[in-house]
Design a protein around this motif. Structure first.
Motif, PDB file in Angstrom:
ATOM      1  N   PHE A 213       5.915  74.565   8.650  1.00  0.00           N
ATOM      2  CA  PHE A 213       5.546  74.903  10.016  1.00  0.00           C
ATOM      3  C   PHE A 213       6.668  74.486  10.957  1.00  0.00           C
ATOM      4  CE2 PHE A 213       1.350  75.130   8.164  1.00  0.00           C
ATOM      5  CZ  PHE A 213       0.716  76.113   8.911  1.00  0.00           C
ATOM      6  N   GLY A 214       6.858  75.273  12.006  1.00  0.00           N
ATOM      7  CA  GLY A 214       7.885  74.983  12.984  1.00  0.00           C
ATOM      8  C   GLY A 214       7.319  74.750  14.371  1.00  0.00           C
ATOM      9  N   ILE A 215       7.826  73.731  15.036  1.00  0.00           N
ATOM     10  CA  ILE A 215       7.512  73.485  16.443  1.00  0.00           C
ATOM     11  C   ILE A 215       8.804  73.697  17.221  1.00  0.00           C
ATOM     12  CG2 ILE A 215       6.681  71.824  18.147  1.00  0.00           C
ATOM     13  CD1 ILE A 215       5.240  70.364  15.880  1.00  0.00           C
ATOM     14  N   VAL A 216       8.812  74.696  18.068  1.00  0.00           N
ATOM     15  CA  VAL A 216       9.976  75.030  18.887  1.00  0.00           C
ATOM     16  C   VAL A 216       9.687  74.534  20.297  1.00  0.00           C
ATOM     17  CG1 VAL A 216      11.413  76.886  19.799  1.00  0.00           C
ATOM     18  CG2 VAL A 216      10.482  77.043  17.467  1.00  0.00           C
ATOM     19  N   THR A 217      10.456  73.552  20.753  1.00  0.00           N
ATOM     20  CA  THR A 217      10.202  72.965  22.061  1.00  0.00           C
ATOM     21  C   THR A 217      11.460  73.060  22.914  1.00  0.00           C
ATOM     22  OG1 THR A 217       9.602  70.915  23.224  1.00  0.00           O
ATOM     23  CG2 THR A 217      10.640  70.666  21.075  1.00  0.00           C
ATOM     24  N   ALA A 218      11.341  73.758  24.035  1.00  0.00           N
ATOM     25  CA  ALA A 218      12.497  74.036  24.890  1.00  0.00           C
ATOM     26  C   ALA A 218      12.301  73.432  26.269  1.00  0.00           C
ATOM     27  CB  ALA A 218      12.712  75.547  25.013  1.00  0.00           C
ATOM     28  N   GLY A 219      13.411  73.118  26.913  1.00  0.00           N
ATOM     29  CA  GLY A 219      13.363  72.589  28.265  1.00  0.00           C
ATOM     30  C   GLY A 219      12.969  73.652  29.274  1.00  0.00           C
ATOM     31  N   TYR A 220      12.720  73.194  30.484  1.00  0.00           N
ATOM     32  CA  TYR A 220      12.306  74.081  31.579  1.00  0.00           C
ATOM     33  C   TYR A 220      13.117  73.721  32.820  1.00  0.00           C
ATOM     34  CZ  TYR A 220       9.270  76.211  35.118  1.00  0.00           C
ATOM     35  OH  TYR A 220       8.775  76.956  36.162  1.00  0.00           O
ATOM     36  N   MET A 221      13.638  74.727  33.496  1.00  0.00           N
ATOM     37  CA  MET A 221      14.358  74.486  34.745  1.00  0.00           C
ATOM     38  C   MET A 221      13.404  74.649  35.919  1.00  0.00           C
ATOM     39  SD  MET A 221      17.725  76.309  36.444  1.00  0.00           S
ATOM     40  CE  MET A 221      18.903  75.473  35.414  1.00  0.00           C
ATOM     41  N   ASP A 222      13.102  73.552  36.601  1.00  0.00           N
ATOM     42  CA  ASP A 222      12.224  73.642  37.771  1.00  0.00           C
ATOM     43  C   ASP A 222      13.051  73.876  39.025  1.00  0.00           C
ATOM     44  OD1 ASP A 222      13.412  71.188  38.208  1.00  0.00           O
ATOM     45  OD2 ASP A 222      11.552  70.025  38.074  1.00  0.00           O
ATOM     46  N   GLN A 223      12.383  73.999  40.156  1.00  0.00           N
ATOM     47  CA  GLN A 223      13.068  74.305  41.404  1.00  0.00           C
ATOM     48  C   GLN A 223      14.010  73.171  41.823  1.00  0.00           C
ATOM     49  OE1 GLN A 223      13.312  77.130  43.267  1.00  0.00           O
ATOM     50  NE2 GLN A 223      12.292  78.008  41.474  1.00  0.00           N
ATOM     51  N   ALA A 224      13.637  71.938  41.524  1.00  0.00           N
ATOM     52  CA  ALA A 224      14.488  70.813  41.905  1.00  0.00           C
ATOM     53  C   ALA A 224      15.821  70.865  41.153  1.00  0.00           C
ATOM     54  CB  ALA A 224      13.771  69.496  41.618  1.00  0.00           C
ATOM     55  N   MET A 225      15.768  71.202  39.869  1.00  0.00           N
ATOM     56  CA  MET A 225      16.995  71.303  39.081  1.00  0.00           C
ATOM     57  C   MET A 225      17.838  72.476  39.561  1.00  0.00           C
ATOM     58  SD  MET A 225      17.313  71.615  34.945  1.00  0.00           S
ATOM     59  CE  MET A 225      18.882  71.785  34.097  1.00  0.00           C
ATOM     60  N   ARG A 226      17.192  73.609  39.821  1.00  0.00           N
ATOM     61  CA  ARG A 226      17.925  74.780  40.319  1.00  0.00           C
ATOM     62  C   ARG A 226      18.580  74.477  41.658  1.00  0.00           C
ATOM     63  NH1 ARG A 226      17.761  78.793  43.803  1.00  0.00           N
ATOM     64  NH2 ARG A 226      18.494  80.882  43.183  1.00  0.00           N
ATOM     65  N   ALA A 227      17.831  73.818  42.548  1.00  0.00           N
ATOM     66  CA  ALA A 227      18.362  73.509  43.875  1.00  0.00           C
ATOM     67  C   ALA A 227      19.561  72.569  43.781  1.00  0.00           C
ATOM     68  CB  ALA A 227      17.270  72.894  44.737  1.00  0.00           C
ATOM     69  N   PHE A 228      19.490  71.590  42.897  1.00  0.00           N
ATOM     70  CA  PHE A 228      20.609  70.652  42.725  1.00  0.00           C
ATOM     71  C   PHE A 228      21.883  71.404  42.374  1.00  0.00           C
ATOM     72  CE2 PHE A 228      23.428  68.037  40.248  1.00  0.00           C
ATOM     73  CZ  PHE A 228      23.390  66.792  40.854  1.00  0.00           C
ATOM     74  N   LEU A 229      21.776  72.370  41.477  1.00  0.00           N
ATOM     75  CA  LEU A 229      22.952  73.096  41.014  1.00  0.00           C
ATOM     76  C   LEU A 229      23.452  74.105  42.052  1.00  0.00           C
ATOM     77  CD1 LEU A 229      21.719  73.682  37.360  1.00  0.00           C
ATOM     78  CD2 LEU A 229      23.527  72.111  38.066  1.00  0.00           C
ATOM     79  N   THR A 230      22.539  74.856  42.659  1.00  0.00           N
ATOM     80  CA  THR A 230      22.964  75.898  43.592  1.00  0.00           C
ATOM     81  C   THR A 230      23.454  75.317  44.921  1.00  0.00           C
ATOM     82  OG1 THR A 230      20.667  76.215  44.327  1.00  0.00           O
ATOM     83  CG2 THR A 230      21.481  77.648  42.561  1.00  0.00           C
ATOM     84  N   GLU A 231      22.921  74.187  45.311  1.00  0.00           N
ATOM     85  CA  GLU A 231      23.413  73.568  46.539  1.00  0.00           C
ATOM     86  C   GLU A 231      24.834  73.044  46.364  1.00  0.00           C
ATOM     87  OE1 GLU A 231      20.505  70.666  47.633  1.00  0.00           O
ATOM     88  OE2 GLU A 231      18.961  72.195  48.025  1.00  0.00           O
ATOM     89  N   ARG A 232      25.176  72.721  45.139  1.00  0.00           N
ATOM     90  CA  ARG A 232      26.539  72.281  44.846  1.00  0.00           C
ATOM     91  C   ARG A 232      27.509  73.457  44.924  1.00  0.00           C
ATOM     92  NH1 ARG A 232      28.573  67.818  41.879  1.00  0.00           N
ATOM     93  NH2 ARG A 232      30.512  68.243  40.743  1.00  0.00           N
ATOM     94  N   ASP A 233      27.036  74.620  44.489  1.00  0.00           N
ATOM     95  CA  ASP A 233      27.882  75.819  44.487  1.00  0.00           C
ATOM     96  C   ASP A 233      26.963  77.046  44.479  1.00  0.00           C
ATOM     97  OD1 ASP A 233      29.590  77.915  44.042  1.00  0.00           O
ATOM     98  OD2 ASP A 233      30.394  77.176  42.153  1.00  0.00           O
ATOM     99  N   ARG A 234      26.826  77.680  45.624  1.00  0.00           N
ATOM    100  CA  ARG A 234      25.873  78.799  45.745  1.00  0.00           C
ATOM    101  C   ARG A 234      26.320  80.035  44.972  1.00  0.00           C
ATOM    102  NH1 ARG A 234      21.961  77.242  48.915  1.00  0.00           N
ATOM    103  NH2 ARG A 234      22.335  75.628  50.489  1.00  0.00           N
TER     104      ARG A 234
END
Length: 354
Positions: free
Chosen positions: A223-244
């Protein structure tokens, strides 16, 4: 009868680059999953403190401050954050798999992409460092070693795992199959940008991860458990505010998915991609038995007289020290014992006496 249990694949964002706050969020998620009846709870790749997606966005000459912050927020494998997780696993009687950016005890800038399997007694059963960082991950993490290529005996069966692109490595996967793996945990980042949208042909991580997970489960009959991260708005904002200018890259890169795979390679149970949460599935290891009649690559369906595989599970260290006041014979014996201890029970210890 083999174990039957409920498993949880955590599809969640960290508190971006805040190791202690992310640890507290992980504790809350573990408690929620345990209340839902999950006995095995799996978190994404480097959940603590985050996946360094910025390494794909900008050249390394622009990322020095982010590397410094990543190093500051990475955690020791025996540090307080991990101790907190171990205590919670013990209190709830659950098994937890979690990705961490691991900090070296002897280098302020030495980091590994690591995964820990914590047993229901609070003991760390497997401490695995990713063998080779993938693509732009090489700008952040060092190569690991074979010490974590192990399968742990638990109440939920024999559990093993690999990190992200390691699931493309046939020999790493076979090393776990050869130890009787029954549940395979694969952990992934929230996204994997490889091209700008205008260039086309961005890496489809959802399809790629499903192919890799299904291939392993079909070949190993696990059996396989595939677990992936999630990009929330706070993470997106951190990156885009650095460079739009990179907003388009982020928004048009496929988001990773979390799901489950059975021993035939089929996806089953809950699945999550575009929203944060916990996916669940009921796992019955008795379903691993019948498919072994068709192909058992660690049993009758192989030729061990033709193919030979050796796995060195030594833990790599920067140096070995000899104290000046030890007699030569004791120094030699101590070195031999240290190597044998690092090699574990696989018989790969080497005698350095000449």
């Amino acid at each position: 009868m083999l174990p039957r249990f409920k498993a949880a694949a955590v599809h969640a964002a960290p508190v971006f680059l805040d190791s202690w706050a992310t640890t507290e969020k992980a504790i809350a998620i573990i408690r929620e999953a345990a209340r839902a009846g999950a006995e095995l709870i799996a978190f994404p790749e480097t959940y603590i403190p985050a996946f360094p997606v910025w390494a794909a966005m900008w050249p390394p000459i622009d990322n020095h401050d982010l590397f410094v912050r990543m190093a500051e927020q990475s955690v020791l494998a025996d540090g307080p954050e991990v101790a907190r997780l171990c205590a919670e696993a013990r209190a709830l009687g659950v098994t937890v798999s979690i990705g961490i950016s691991e900090r070296s005890a002897v280098s302020v800038g030495g980091l590994w992409n690591s995964n820990l399997l914590i047993g229901e007694t609070g003991e760390i059963l497997i401490h695995h460092r990713k063998l080779v960082p993938t693509f732009y991950e090489k700008l952040v993490w060092s190569s690991g070693d074979g010490a974590g290529l192990k399968v742990a005996e638990t109440r939920q069966g024999r559990i093993g795992g690999l990190i992200c692109g390691e699931n493309t490595n046939p020999l790493a996967r076979f090393a776990l199959m050869a130890q009787g793996e029954q549940v395979h945990i694969s952990s992934w980042p929230p996204m994997w940008p490889t091209r700008r949208p205008a260039g086309g042909g961005n890496f489809d991580n959802v399809a790629a991860n499903r192919i890799r997970a299904s291939a392993h489960c079909f070949e190993a009959k696990v059996f396989g458990i595939v677990t992936a991260g999630y990009m929330d708005q706070a993470m997106r904002a951190f990156l885009t505010e650095r460079d739009r200018t990179i907003a388009d890259v982020i928004d048009q890169t496929p988001r990773a998915a979390s799901f489950f795979v059975d021993p035939t390679g089929s996806v089953f149970g809950d699945g999550l991609q575009d929203e944060e949460g916990i996916a669940y599935a009921e796992i019955d290891l008795n379903r691993c038995v019948e498919p072994k009649q068709f192909h058992d690559v660690v049993g009758y369906y192989n030729r061990f007289d033709i193919f030979g595989v050796t796995v060195d599970r030594s833990r790599l260290t920067p140096a070995r020290f000899r104290d000046a006041d030890l007699p030569i014979a004791q120094v030699q014996d101590a070195a031999i014992l240290a190597v044998d201890a690092d090699a574990g029970s696989n018989g790969q210890g080497r005698d350095y006496r000449s």
